[in-house]
Design a protein around this motif. Structure first.
Motif, PDB file in Angstrom:
ATOM      1  N   THR A 131       0.858  -1.176   0.000  1.00 14.85           N
ATOM      2  CA  THR A 131       0.000   0.000   0.000  1.00 14.85           C
ATOM      3  C   THR A 131       0.895   1.227   0.000  1.00 14.85           C
ATOM      4  O   THR A 131       1.865   1.299   0.750  1.00 14.85           O
ATOM      5  N   PHE A 132       0.561   2.161  -0.871  1.00 12.70           N
ATOM      6  CA  PHE A 132       1.310   3.407  -0.973  1.00 12.70           C
ATOM      7  C   PHE A 132       0.430   4.527  -0.431  1.00 12.70           C
ATOM      8  O   PHE A 132      -0.681   4.728  -0.925  1.00 12.70           O
ATOM      9  N   SER A 133       0.906   5.224   0.594  1.00 13.70           N
ATOM     10  CA  SER A 133       0.123   6.276   1.251  1.00 13.70           C
ATOM     11  C   SER A 133       0.849   7.610   1.166  1.00 13.70           C
ATOM     12  O   SER A 133       2.082   7.664   1.211  1.00 13.70           O
ATOM     13  N   ASP A 134       0.059   8.663   1.063  1.00 11.06           N
ATOM     14  CA  ASP A 134       0.595  10.020   1.163  1.00 11.06           C
ATOM     15  C   ASP A 134      -0.521  10.923   1.679  1.00 11.06           C
ATOM     16  O   ASP A 134      -1.552  10.428   2.153  1.00 11.06           O
ATOM     17  N   SER A 135      -0.343  12.210   1.587  1.00 11.16           N
ATOM     18  CA  SER A 135      -1.316  13.153   2.144  1.00 11.16           C
ATOM     19  C   SER A 135      -2.689  13.070   1.466  1.00 11.16           C
ATOM     20  O   SER A 135      -3.689  13.497   2.027  1.00 11.16           O
ATOM     21  N   ARG A 136      -2.768  12.491   0.279  1.00 13.45           N
ATOM     22  CA  ARG A 136      -4.039  12.372  -0.440  1.00 13.45           C
ATOM     23  C   ARG A 136      -4.848  11.162  -0.021  1.00 13.45           C
ATOM     24  O   ARG A 136      -6.047  11.086  -0.235  1.00 13.45           O
TER      25      ARG A 136
ATOM     26  N   ALA B 277      -4.485   6.653   0.043  1.00 11.47           N
ATOM     27  CA  ALA B 277      -3.696   5.443  -0.168  1.00 11.47           C
ATOM     28  C   ALA B 277      -4.089   4.751  -1.466  1.00 11.47           C
ATOM     29  O   ALA B 277      -5.213   4.905  -1.955  1.00 11.47           O
TER      30      ALA B 277
END
Length: 178
Positions: A18-23, A25
């Protein structure tokens, strides 16, 4: 993706990245080259999802030959108590089960080979269950065993079970073609 063996031969937990950032995942739940590299089937023919209220039990279902299939399942919203029962009569784990919680907050898949009954209990309101199979649903091959006949320690709550699932035979009364 990481492939994790269970106590049932051919049944695997798949841990995707899983790739997560401020927007938010992003989780890739199917990638044909990776599945092939892991020795998993990629010839999925049908995919659907169900939405369940808290306490809904669905299963234990499977399709018999000639339309038996591999299933790859996950939970897209909420959480489910997911169960697989080995109904392969020649298997050393015949009658044994594997259970896990699939939760959208920790994306995980369960890869289920032919010859296993599958079911789940919705642990939250609005749980969304995704099912991908290698054959198309066949009413003439649709089968199942009673959800409460396999020694599974289901989480305690008020259960909502369909009439169809209540009438399934117990594992001990089912003559498995697997």
């Amino acid at each position: 993706m990481e492939l994790i063996e269970t106590n049932l031969k051919g049944c695997f937990v798949i841990q995707p990245k899983t790739f997560s950032d401020s927007r938010g995942a992003l989780t890739k739940v199917f990638h044909s080259p990776t599945f092939k590299e892991l020795g998993l089937r990629v010839d999925f023919q049908e995919e659907y999802y169900s939405v369940s209220s808290k306490g809904v039990v669905r299963g234990l279902h499977f399709q018999v030959p000639p339309d038996d299939h591999v299933k790859c399942v996950s939970c897209l919203n909420g959480s489910i108590f997911d169960v697989v029962v080995d109904i392969r009569t020649s298997s050393p784990t015949f009658g044994q089960h594997y259970s896990t919680v699939l939760d959208h907050r920790n994306p995980t898949l369960l890869y289920i080979p032919p010859g296993m009954a599958h079911g789940f209990l919705s642990l939250e309101e609005g749980s969304i269950f995704l099912n991908r199979t290698t054959t198309v649903f066949s009413p003439s091959c649709d089968s199942g065993i009673r959800w409460d006949s396999c020694g599974i320690d289901w989480p305690e709550m008020e259960y909502i079970v369909s009439e169809k699932d209540q009438k399934m035979p117990a594992l001990e009364d089912y003559n498995s073609p697997f």
